[in-house]
Design a protein around this motif. Structure first.
Motif, PDB file in Angstrom:
ATOM      1  N   ARG A 160     -42.465 -37.831  79.869  1.00  0.00           N
ATOM      2  CA  ARG A 160     -42.610 -36.755  78.874  1.00  0.00           C
ATOM      3  C   ARG A 160     -42.086 -37.199  77.535  1.00  0.00           C
ATOM      4  O   ARG A 160     -40.957 -37.623  77.441  1.00  0.00           O
ATOM      5  N   GLY A 161     -42.894 -37.086  76.541  1.00  0.00           N
ATOM      6  CA  GLY A 161     -42.364 -37.318  75.187  1.00  0.00           C
ATOM      7  C   GLY A 161     -42.479 -38.764  74.765  1.00  0.00           C
ATOM      8  O   GLY A 161     -42.564 -39.683  75.588  1.00  0.00           O
ATOM      9  N   ALA A 162     -42.459 -38.954  73.473  1.00  0.00           N
ATOM     10  CA  ALA A 162     -42.645 -40.301  72.909  1.00  0.00           C
ATOM     11  C   ALA A 162     -41.511 -41.214  73.316  1.00  0.00           C
ATOM     12  O   ALA A 162     -41.718 -42.392  73.646  1.00  0.00           O
ATOM     13  N   ALA A 163     -40.293 -40.679  73.282  1.00  0.00           N
ATOM     14  CA  ALA A 163     -39.139 -41.531  73.601  1.00  0.00           C
ATOM     15  C   ALA A 163     -39.254 -42.094  75.008  1.00  0.00           C
ATOM     16  O   ALA A 163     -38.987 -43.276  75.260  1.00  0.00           O
ATOM     17  N   ALA A 164     -39.684 -41.219  75.932  1.00  0.00           N
ATOM     18  CA  ALA A 164     -39.797 -41.674  77.320  1.00  0.00           C
ATOM     19  C   ALA A 164     -40.865 -42.744  77.464  1.00  0.00           C
ATOM     20  O   ALA A 164     -40.679 -43.724  78.177  1.00  0.00           O
ATOM     21  N   TRP A 165     -41.993 -42.561  76.760  1.00  0.00           N
ATOM     22  CA  TRP A 165     -43.046 -43.582  76.853  1.00  0.00           C
ATOM     23  C   TRP A 165     -42.569 -44.917  76.321  1.00  0.00           C
ATOM     24  O   TRP A 165     -42.862 -45.975  76.866  1.00  0.00           O
ATOM     25  N   LEU A 166     -41.822 -44.868  75.221  1.00  0.00           N
ATOM     26  CA  LEU A 166     -41.283 -46.110  74.663  1.00  0.00           C
ATOM     27  C   LEU A 166     -40.356 -46.792  75.662  1.00  0.00           C
ATOM     28  O   LEU A 166     -40.418 -48.010  75.859  1.00  0.00           O
ATOM     29  N   ALA A 167     -39.489 -45.967  76.281  1.00  0.00           N
ATOM     30  CA  ALA A 167     -38.540 -46.535  77.240  1.00  0.00           C
ATOM     31  C   ALA A 167     -39.286 -47.174  78.409  1.00  0.00           C
ATOM     32  O   ALA A 167     -38.937 -48.268  78.865  1.00  0.00           O
ATOM     33  N   LEU A 168     -40.326 -46.485  78.873  1.00  0.00           N
ATOM     34  CA  LEU A 168     -41.097 -47.024  79.999  1.00  0.00           C
ATOM     35  C   LEU A 168     -41.735 -48.354  79.614  1.00  0.00           C
ATOM     36  O   LEU A 168     -41.681 -49.328  80.356  1.00  0.00           O
ATOM     37  N   ALA A 169     -42.314 -48.381  78.403  1.00  0.00           N
ATOM     38  CA  ALA A 169     -42.950 -49.625  77.962  1.00  0.00           C
ATOM     39  C   ALA A 169     -41.934 -50.738  77.873  1.00  0.00           C
ATOM     40  O   ALA A 169     -42.182 -51.873  78.294  1.00  0.00           O
ATOM     41  N   ALA A 170     -40.759 -50.409  77.290  1.00  0.00           N
ATOM     42  CA  ALA A 170     -39.723 -51.435  77.162  1.00  0.00           C
ATOM     43  C   ALA A 170     -39.319 -51.974  78.534  1.00  0.00           C
ATOM     44  O   ALA A 170     -39.172 -53.185  78.726  1.00  0.00           O
ATOM     45  N   ALA A 171     -39.155 -51.052  79.493  1.00  0.00           N
ATOM     46  CA  ALA A 171     -38.742 -51.484  80.832  1.00  0.00           C
ATOM     47  C   ALA A 171     -39.802 -52.397  81.436  1.00  0.00           C
ATOM     48  O   ALA A 171     -39.486 -53.441  82.003  1.00  0.00           O
ATOM     49  N   LEU A 172     -41.062 -52.002  81.306  1.00  0.00           N
ATOM     50  CA  LEU A 172     -42.119 -52.815  81.909  1.00  0.00           C
ATOM     51  C   LEU A 172     -42.211 -54.183  81.247  1.00  0.00           C
ATOM     52  O   LEU A 172     -42.384 -55.202  81.908  1.00  0.00           O
ATOM     53  N   ILE A 173     -42.062 -54.199  79.922  1.00  0.00           N
ATOM     54  CA  ILE A 173     -42.111 -55.489  79.232  1.00  0.00           C
ATOM     55  C   ILE A 173     -40.931 -56.342  79.680  1.00  0.00           C
ATOM     56  O   ILE A 173     -41.057 -57.540  79.921  1.00  0.00           O
ATOM     57  N   GLY A 174     -39.764 -55.698  79.782  1.00  0.00           N
ATOM     58  CA  GLY A 174     -38.579 -56.413  80.256  1.00  0.00           C
ATOM     59  C   GLY A 174     -38.815 -57.049  81.609  1.00  0.00           C
ATOM     60  O   GLY A 174     -38.520 -58.223  81.837  1.00  0.00           O
ATOM     61  N   LEU A 175     -39.392 -56.281  82.512  1.00  0.00           N
ATOM     62  CA  LEU A 175     -39.678 -56.815  83.834  1.00  0.00           C
ATOM     63  C   LEU A 175     -40.670 -57.963  83.769  1.00  0.00           C
ATOM     64  O   LEU A 175     -40.558 -58.935  84.508  1.00  0.00           O
ATOM     65  N   ALA A 176     -41.633 -57.832  82.856  1.00  0.00           N
ATOM     66  CA  ALA A 176     -42.672 -58.859  82.804  1.00  0.00           C
ATOM     67  C   ALA A 176     -42.140 -60.187  82.282  1.00  0.00           C
ATOM     68  O   ALA A 176     -42.572 -61.244  82.723  1.00  0.00           O
ATOM     69  N   VAL A 177     -41.235 -60.152  81.319  1.00  0.00           N
ATOM     70  CA  VAL A 177     -40.772 -61.429  80.756  1.00  0.00           C
ATOM     71  C   VAL A 177     -39.531 -61.969  81.462  1.00  0.00           C
ATOM     72  O   VAL A 177     -39.109 -63.093  81.202  1.00  0.00           O
ATOM     73  N   PHE A 178     -38.943 -61.154  82.335  1.00  0.00           N
ATOM     74  CA  PHE A 178     -37.714 -61.550  83.022  1.00  0.00           C
ATOM     75  C   PHE A 178     -37.783 -62.953  83.630  1.00  0.00           C
ATOM     76  O   PHE A 178     -36.889 -63.771  83.410  1.00  0.00           O
TER      77      PHE A 178
END
Lengths: 305, 329, 394
Positions: B17-35
């Motif tokens: 819900r909300g822009a902040a949450a989408w940003l956080a989700l994207a950041a987490a997924l990117i983090g996982l991808a480059v880990f």
């Protein structure tokens, strides 16, 4: 034929041990609705305490076989172990079970699992991981023969002691006021409190009693299975299964379950296969539970919606 | 300050819900991808193991947390998944993207079978039945050598997928973490659907649920089957990570471990299951240098966590959030 | 705040935990120290072996350090606990290499653990000295950095069986074995020995699980098979139990036991029932007049009093690490992995404080291929044959 009776004897001896463990588990479940997964490790702890007391009174004889100690040094050690078990049980109640009261059944199970792990680690740290002999005043190799069937003095003594404990427990629970109070608290806590029964004291007593039963099981198991920090792993699991088989709110059911389990296991191992004997034991239990979900001697509760 | 007021039903149901949450989700997924590009390979391997445990925890949570059916034999389902995929891949040469789902399906079938007796059993009786199942699986796998290779174990062939230039760990990392993310999303959606509501109804009062029209048979067995499916997939991944499976990895100890993961993380909450998996995989590993002190410290940590917060770590997190949200009251 | 952020944070925390240690030149070697690592069962049911072996390795290396180290370098030991679980063993191996930066991995108890970890250790090109297993390496090709000084169960089973057939008049043999790769390996050895011995048959076998506390049914079954000899492929706990059960039944066949039962703890656990048992040894047992072994045991106990409870395992630990220390001495102050490999391969019939006749070569990485037979009598073991060699597998 001789072999058959031999297997039966072996099964009954093992079954008495399982029944003893089961009694402790059922006692706790009835009163506190807690599945105590730390029961086996409690037994181990008490057995090691008894071992230490015993060794202090008498140094170990080299290359022992036959009676390794006299009654005069063994009985105080056993008393010490029983006391340790009772104190530990009561301590669990006050320090851990009471504060976690709001937790779900699952949460309480996990607490007892953590406890089991912690006690096990403690035992290994203090006493080491090596196997030790638990000196016992009865001989392991002096045997009594009936026909071709052999039973050792030790097994006979242990079985008798186990049966005696069961009888004493029965008398306590059914024939004394304290036992009455325990049964009342188990049946309906609020009503018992309303009647003026000091429930906290009764709970502490119940846990202490369960701890003592665990200690007794540990002492009876140790001479036969040799003293190691993991000796109660298998007996605990079987005792738990026996408790469920007999019905989780029935004390005689626990003993009956223990015997049935021990017999089935021994016969199966002897005649069919060693490898699957634990599987069979659990299969029998599951089948029994499907036919009678509350256990052999358990009472069926009607639940209100 | 309550920032996230919901005005419509879809908003309540929405996962993010909300822009902040989408940003956080994207950041987490990117983090996982480059880990895996920045982390040393043993951490990548740890992450793979965490994903495996997370998938099992998710499945078990659906069964135990949401439907209220206790299972202490889940290692059995993991074993079934591991051996199914291992046998399919090594003996029949099936490729991984067929073998792994097959492992999940076979495990789900067993889950259904175990769910049947569960219809009549509750509480400690169900615990024993599932315990018995776990032990039976372990013993059968140990002793039926033609099927499982017995105690010598079953070697699992290496999986090749994706572009060259990735190490084996990195490939498996993407498969494992990708699978975990996908299955988390599925679990979220399941709990928000009518199936999830049926599960919770069964947990809270199964008789009442039946009265209201929830078909107990269908949903209880479904819960078992779904959680077994998750466990099966996790087992297949596990087998691939170690490349050698043997029955000793699927005993009662492991079942208890999975169980502890969901309780400590927080029952009936998906983030809870994930947190529990992370904590209970990483913590013992951090403690391996302490050798003989490990069981004592680990056990005490578990007790402490349950005494301090019976609702699990996620429950504690929610309380912290609530405190800040209602501050300065 | 979103829930998924939590997951991301958790994972990042994992990544931030403790940095990887840096090393100079070669991994695990610096001008002042050599880092040796091991993953052992230090908790759980197999803790007796792990703590004994690990304690022995640690105490031995400390004694070497106190005597000045090797070419000015002192040893640092990193022991990780794997509770006898293969996933932990693999993870420990990775951490030992990548996080602790060890030069060599010593030992590893459990065939399954070794099997799971062997590919990673070979890929990381880490020296691996003496995991406690042989059979899984026989057909394996990545043996450049692997050196094993541990006797082969297969051959031990064969040698004992043949001895019994030739010298003890065995005609019918039964086997009591632990139901895992250890016991099964010995069972295979017995069958292998029987294939060469004429007129001797395998008439029965009874297995037990590691957690089994009651073996009375197995004893009855073995007696019922009509065997005149029983081979005990067990660990001290159940080995003692089966012997006691047999004594209870009043049945006393010829007894053969695998070398792990050469541990003097058997006399404590089984008492008089442990008399006249034939077993094997791959290093001179303590208390039998070999002064070097006795002195080494005394030294180990001086550094770690707890080892007095597991003297056999502690000495075994020394036999695992000794050849590496000797190779480090031979290689001189300038150390690289390949120089150590060459140094190890130069060992021929080398005797350490405890190890005897360790031999490696460019195509031979199985360092031990001889055992001798001992018999228990009067509370200790007596050597009754000379060294018997067996063919090497790799």
């Amino acid at each position: 034929m001789v072999d058959l009776v031999q297997y039966l004897v072996g099964g009954l001896t093992a079954g008495t041990l399982y029944g003893l463990v089961a009694l402790g588990i059922v006692l706790l479940y009835r009163s506190s609705r807690v599945l105590n997964f730390a029961h086996g490790d409690l037994a181990t702890l008490a057995a090691f305490v008894g071992f230490t007391v015993l060794l202090r009174r008498q140094p170990p004889t080299p290359f022992p076989i036959g009676p390794q100690t006299g009654w005069w040094s063994f009985l105080p050690a056993m008393a010490g172990a029983l006391l340790a078990g009772a104190l530990a049980g009561a301590a669990f109640y006050f320090l851990i079970i009471r504060p976690v009261k709001e937790a779900t059944l699952l949460g309480r199970i996990v607490v007892t699992l953590g406890l089991a792990l912690a006690i096990n680690g403690l035992v290994v740290l203090v006493w080491g991981a090596d196997t030790k002999v638990f000196p016992f005043p009865l001989s392991d190799v002096r045997v009594y023969r009936l026909g071709g069937v052999v039973i050792s003095q030790l097994s006979l003594g242990l079985t008798t002691a186990g049966l005696l404990l069961v009888a004493l427990l029965y008398l306590l629970v059914q024939r004394t006021r304290v036992g009455l109070a325990m049964r009342a608290v188990a049946q309906d806590l609020t009503a018992a409190q309303a009647l003026g029964i000091p429930s906290r004291r009764i709970f502490a007593l119940t846990w202490g009693l369960a701890g003592m039963l665990a200690a007794a099981a540990g002492i009876l198991a140790a001479p036969v299975t040799l003293l190691t920090p993991f000796m109660m792993l298998d007996p605990f699991l079987k005792g738990f299964a026996a408790a469920v088989l007999g019905g989780m709110d029935s004390l005689p059911g626990a003993v009956l379950g223990g015997w049935l389990l021990g017999l089935a296991e021994s016969l199966f191992a002897g005649y069919i296969s060693f490898k699957f004997k634990t599987t069979l034991a659990f299969l029998i239990i599951i089948l029994t539970l499907m036919l009678r979900p509350e256990g052999l001697l358990g009472r069926e509760y009607r639940r209100r919606v | 300050m309550q920032r996230d007021l919901r005005e419509r039903y879809e908003q309540d149901l929405a996962l993010v819900r909300g822009a902040a949450a989408w940003l956080a989700l994207a950041a987490a997924l990117i983090g996982l991808a480059v880990f895996p590009w920045y982390a040393p390979s043993y951490l990548v391997f740890t992450a793979i193991l965490v994903s495996v445990n997370a998938i099992v925890a998710l499945g078990l949570n659906l069964l135990t947390g949401y439907t209220g059916q206790i299972s202490l034999g889940h290692a059995g389902f993991v074993a079934i998944g591991a051996y199914t995929s291992g046998l399919l891949m090594s003996k029949l040469g099936v490729t991984w993207w067929l073998a792994w789902p097959a492992a999940g399906i076979v495990a789900a079938a067993f889950g259904f079978l175990v769910g049947l007796p569960a219809l009549r059993l509750t509480g400690p009786y169900l615990v024993i039945a599932t315990l018995g199942f776990g032990i039976a699986v372990h013993q059968v796998l140990t002793n039926w050598e033609a099927l499982s290779g017995g105690r010598m174990g079953l070697p699992v062939p290496q999986v090749t997928f994706g572009p060259a230039g990735l190490t084996a760990e990195q490939r498996l990392y993407y498969l494992a973490v990708g699978g975990a993310v996908l299955l988390t999303w599925v679990a979220f959606n399941l709990t928000r659907s009518h199936v999830g509501r049926a599960f919770v109804a069964i947990r809270d009062s199964d008789i009442a649920a039946e009265v209201v029209g929830v078909n107990l048979t269908r949903y209880k067995t479904l819960a078992f089957a779904v959680s077994a499916f998750y466990a099966g997939i996790a087992g297949a991944l596990f087998g691939q990570a170690l490349r050698h499976i043997e029955p000793q990895s699927f005993t009662l100890v492991e079942s208890i471990f999975y169980f502890a993961m969901i309780v400590i993380g927080g029952l009936a909450s998906i983030p809870g299951a994930l947190i529990g998996a992370v904590v209970l995989t990483v913590l013992p590993q951090q403690l391996t240098l302490l050798r003989e002190w490990v069981p004592l410290i680990f056990g005490s940590a578990i007790i402490l966590m349950m005494v301090v917060e019976p609702k699990g770590l996620y429950g504690r997190w929610l309380r912290v959030k609530l405190y800040f949200r209602t501050w300065p009251l | 705040m979103s829930r998924v952020r939590l997951l991301g944070t958790a994972l990042l925390l994992v990544g931030l935990l403790l940095p990887v240690s840096l090393t100079a030149q070669e991994r695990g070697i610096s001008p002042t120290e050599i880092v040796i690592g091991s993953t052992l069962p230090l908790s759980g049911p197999a803790a007796y072996w792990g703590t004994g072996v690990g304690g022995g390795i640690d105490a031995f290396l400390r004694s070497v350090n106190d005597a000045g180290g090797v070419h000015g370098r002192k040893f640092r030991v990193v022991l990780r606990d794997d509770s006898y679980l293969p996933p932990r063993a693999v993870l420990n191996a990775r951490e030992l290499v990548e996080r602790d930066g060890v030069f060599a991995i010593v030992g590893m108890i459990g065939t399954a653990n070794a099997f799971a970890a062997r590919d990673y250790i070979a890929e990381s090109k880490t020296l691996w000295i003496s995991p406690t297993t042989n059979d899984i390496f026989a057909g394996w090709r990545n043996r450049k950095y692997l050196f094993v000084t541990y006797p082969s169960y297969l051959n031990e089973g064969r040698i004992l069986t043949q001895y019994a057939a030739d010298k003890l008049g065995t005609k019918k043999i039964a086997v009591f074995y632990q139901n895992d790769e250890y016991g099964l390996g010995l069972l295979r050895g017995v069958k292998y020995g029987l294939s060469a011995a004429k007129g001797v048959k395998l008439v029965g076998q009874a297995s037990y699980e590691v957690t089994d506390a009651d073996v009375s049914a197995q004893a009855v079954k073995l007696r019922g098979s009509g065997a005149d000899t029983v081979f005990i492929a067990a660990t001290p706990g159940q080995g003692a139990l089966i012997v006691r059960e047999m004594a209870k039944l009043g049945w006393r066949p010829t007894l053969l036991a695998t070398f792990t039962l050469g541990d003097p703890i058997m006399f404590v656990l089984a008492g008089e029932a442990w008399n006249d048992v034939y077993s094997t040894a791959y290093f001179p047992l303590p208390g039998l007049g070999d002064s070097k072994v006795d002195q080494m045991l005394a030294t180990l106990i001086r550094y770690n009093a707890g080892l007095a409870r597991s003297p056999y395992n502690a000495l075994a630990g020394v036999t695992f690490i000794e050849p590496l220390v000797e190779a480090l001495r031979r290689a001189g102050p300038d150390v690289t992995k390949d120089k150590i490999v060459t140094a190890l391969e130069s060992l021929r019939n080398w005797n350490g404080e405890v190890s005897r006749a360790v031999t490696f070569g460019p195509d031979r990485h199985q360092g031990l291929n001889r055992i001798h037979i001992v018999k228990s009598s009067g509370g200790k073991y007596v050597k009754i044959t000379d060294w018997i060699t067996y063919p090497t597998q790799y």
